[in-house]
Motif scaffolding. Structure first.
Motif, PDB file in Angstrom:
ATOM      1  N   ARG A  30      14.387  27.733  18.581  1.00 29.34           N
ATOM      2  CA  ARG A  30      13.687  27.238  17.389  1.00 29.34           C
ATOM      3  C   ARG A  30      12.224  27.664  17.415  1.00 29.34           C
ATOM      4  O   ARG A  30      11.616  27.766  18.468  1.00 29.34           O
ATOM      5  CB  ARG A  30      13.771  25.716  17.325  1.00 29.34           C
ATOM      6  CG  ARG A  30      15.170  25.233  17.114  1.00 29.34           C
ATOM      7  CD  ARG A  30      15.202  23.744  16.810  1.00 29.34           C
ATOM      8  NE  ARG A  30      16.584  23.301  16.855  1.00 29.34           N
ATOM      9  CZ  ARG A  30      17.055  22.401  17.702  1.00 29.34           C
ATOM     10  NH1 ARG A  30      16.244  21.783  18.534  1.00 29.34           N
ATOM     11  NH2 ARG A  30      18.324  22.088  17.690  1.00 29.34           N
ATOM     12  N   TRP A  31      11.679  27.869  16.227  1.00 27.94           N
ATOM     13  CA  TRP A  31      10.253  28.174  16.117  1.00 27.94           C
ATOM     14  C   TRP A  31       9.452  26.916  16.426  1.00 27.94           C
ATOM     15  O   TRP A  31       9.704  25.855  15.860  1.00 27.94           O
ATOM     16  CB  TRP A  31       9.924  28.673  14.717  1.00 27.94           C
ATOM     17  CG  TRP A  31      10.302  30.097  14.515  1.00 27.94           C
ATOM     18  CD1 TRP A  31      11.477  30.567  13.999  1.00 27.94           C
ATOM     19  CD2 TRP A  31       9.526  31.238  14.844  1.00 27.94           C
ATOM     20  NE1 TRP A  31      11.465  31.938  13.986  1.00 27.94           N
ATOM     21  CE2 TRP A  31      10.276  32.384  14.504  1.00 27.94           C
ATOM     22  CE3 TRP A  31       8.260  31.410  15.397  1.00 27.94           C
ATOM     23  CZ2 TRP A  31       9.810  33.669  14.690  1.00 27.94           C
ATOM     24  CZ3 TRP A  31       7.787  32.698  15.583  1.00 27.94           C
ATOM     25  CH2 TRP A  31       8.564  33.807  15.237  1.00 27.94           C
ATOM     26  N   SER A  32       8.488  27.045  17.323  1.00 32.50           N
ATOM     27  CA  SER A  32       7.622  25.915  17.663  1.00 32.50           C
ATOM     28  C   SER A  32       6.294  26.077  16.929  1.00 32.50           C
ATOM     29  O   SER A  32       5.937  27.188  16.509  1.00 32.50           O
ATOM     30  CB  SER A  32       7.368  25.879  19.175  1.00 32.50           C
ATOM     31  OG  SER A  32       6.508  26.940  19.570  1.00 32.50           O
ATOM     32  N   PRO A  33       5.538  24.990  16.779  1.00 29.48           N
ATOM     33  CA  PRO A  33       4.213  25.119  16.166  1.00 29.48           C
ATOM     34  C   PRO A  33       3.340  26.116  16.924  1.00 29.48           C
ATOM     35  O   PRO A  33       2.580  26.881  16.326  1.00 29.48           O
ATOM     36  CB  PRO A  33       3.626  23.711  16.248  1.00 29.48           C
ATOM     37  CG  PRO A  33       4.776  22.801  16.452  1.00 29.48           C
ATOM     38  CD  PRO A  33       5.843  23.607  17.135  1.00 29.48           C
ATOM     39  N   GLU A  34       3.480  26.123  18.244  1.00 34.14           N
ATOM     40  CA  GLU A  34       2.680  27.030  19.062  1.00 34.14           C
ATOM     41  C   GLU A  34       3.035  28.487  18.769  1.00 34.14           C
ATOM     42  O   GLU A  34       2.145  29.337  18.622  1.00 34.14           O
ATOM     43  CB  GLU A  34       2.893  26.705  20.556  1.00 34.14           C
ATOM     44  CG  GLU A  34       2.420  25.325  20.969  1.00 34.14           C
ATOM     45  CD  GLU A  34       3.388  24.174  20.662  1.00 34.14           C
ATOM     46  OE1 GLU A  34       3.045  23.030  21.000  1.00 34.14           O
ATOM     47  OE2 GLU A  34       4.476  24.414  20.091  1.00 34.14           O
ATOM     48  N   HIS A  35       4.328  28.785  18.668  1.00 29.27           N
ATOM     49  CA  HIS A  35       4.747  30.155  18.371  1.00 29.27           C
ATOM     50  C   HIS A  35       4.389  30.545  16.928  1.00 29.27           C
ATOM     51  O   HIS A  35       4.015  31.690  16.667  1.00 29.27           O
ATOM     52  CB  HIS A  35       6.247  30.333  18.617  1.00 29.27           C
ATOM     53  CG  HIS A  35       6.594  30.305  20.070  1.00 29.27           C
ATOM     54  ND1 HIS A  35       7.068  29.172  20.699  1.00 29.27           N
ATOM     55  CD2 HIS A  35       6.497  31.259  21.015  1.00 29.27           C
ATOM     56  CE1 HIS A  35       7.260  29.439  21.980  1.00 29.27           C
ATOM     57  NE2 HIS A  35       6.923  30.698  22.195  1.00 29.27           N
ATOM     58  N   LEU A  36       4.507  29.598  16.015  1.00 25.38           N
ATOM     59  CA  LEU A  36       4.122  29.887  14.633  1.00 25.38           C
ATOM     60  C   LEU A  36       2.625  30.174  14.535  1.00 25.38           C
ATOM     61  O   LEU A  36       2.205  31.050  13.771  1.00 25.38           O
ATOM     62  CB  LEU A  36       4.520  28.737  13.709  1.00 25.38           C
ATOM     63  CG  LEU A  36       6.016  28.612  13.440  1.00 25.38           C
ATOM     64  CD1 LEU A  36       6.323  27.282  12.771  1.00 25.38           C
ATOM     65  CD2 LEU A  36       6.522  29.777  12.606  1.00 25.38           C
ATOM     66  N   LEU A  37       1.814  29.450  15.303  1.00 24.58           N
ATOM     67  CA  LEU A  37       0.372  29.716  15.308  1.00 24.58           C
ATOM     68  C   LEU A  37       0.091  31.119  15.832  1.00 24.58           C
ATOM     69  O   LEU A  37      -0.684  31.869  15.226  1.00 24.58           O
ATOM     70  CB  LEU A  37      -0.372  28.675  16.143  1.00 24.58           C
ATOM     71  CG  LEU A  37      -1.881  28.871  16.272  1.00 24.58           C
ATOM     72  CD1 LEU A  37      -2.564  28.856  14.910  1.00 24.58           C
ATOM     73  CD2 LEU A  37      -2.469  27.805  17.187  1.00 24.58           C
ATOM     74  N   MET A  38       0.746  31.502  16.933  1.00 19.02           N
ATOM     75  CA  MET A  38       0.530  32.843  17.476  1.00 19.02           C
ATOM     76  C   MET A  38       0.992  33.896  16.473  1.00 19.02           C
ATOM     77  O   MET A  38       0.321  34.913  16.271  1.00 19.02           O
ATOM     78  CB  MET A  38       1.275  33.041  18.805  1.00 19.02           C
ATOM     79  CG  MET A  38       0.825  32.151  19.955  1.00 19.02           C
ATOM     80  SD  MET A  38      -0.941  32.115  20.248  1.00 19.02           S
ATOM     81  CE  MET A  38      -1.299  30.443  19.740  1.00 19.02           C
ATOM     82  N   SER A  39       2.130  33.655  15.800  1.00 17.13           N
ATOM     83  CA  SER A  39       2.612  34.631  14.816  1.00 17.13           C
ATOM     84  C   SER A  39       1.653  34.709  13.630  1.00 17.13           C
ATOM     85  O   SER A  39       1.439  35.789  13.082  1.00 17.13           O
ATOM     86  CB  SER A  39       4.033  34.307  14.364  1.00 17.13           C
ATOM     87  OG  SER A  39       4.079  33.103  13.637  1.00 17.13           O
TER      88      SER A  39
END
Length: 145
Positions: free
Chosen positions: A44-53
């Motif tokens: 699942r997409w995490s807030p942390e990964h979405l921020l990096m993306s």
């Protein structure tokens, strides 16, 4: 370009413990939740990964706009973004972000590409937003309401 201000909105809907649906119609929704480091599922997409993306995609799209204005042909772009989350005296916080870009252009365009890249770094909306604290409010209700 559309006149300012621009507004961008999403919705987050709980699907169950550690699962949420992120939607910004007409785009396809994505499933999100906490990262594995906080007990989540890696797929699942995490807030942390979405921020990096968001950081990587913003730099890319900002560069694309400026390159088009300058008629610079981009042969390829690949970036890698890493954020470091640490315990700080005020709580958990990202203490650094590193963006590594491999940008491929014609040999004669290298200097011009470097100038445009520096301009894109200064104008990336998401990077600039990292300096702004969001305003958050909650309307707390019960099922009887």
């Amino acid at each position: 370009m559309h006149p300012f201000p621009h507004r961008y909105a999403i919705t987050t809907t709980r699907l169950g413990h550690g699962r949420a649906l992120i939607d910004a119609s007409p785009r396809p929704p994505i499933e999100g939740g906490p990262p594995p480091e906080f007990g989540g599922v890696a797929s699942r997409w995490s807030p942390e990964h979405l921020l990096m993306s968001s950081i990587g995609l913003c730099l890319y799209t900002t560069f694309e706009v400026f390159a088009a204005q300058e008629k610079l042909e981009i042969i390829n772009w690949h970036d890698s973004v890493v954020g470091v989350l640490e315990k700080t005296p005020t709580g958990l916080a990202f203490t650094s972000y590193t963006i590594e870009v491999e940008l491929v252009v014609d040999a004669d365009d290298r200097e011009r590409a470097a100038t445009i890249f520096e301009r894109a770094k200064r104008h990336c909306i998401v990077s600039n937003a990292l300096r702004t604290t969001p305003t958050a409010t909650a309307r707390i209700v019960s099922p009887e309401d």
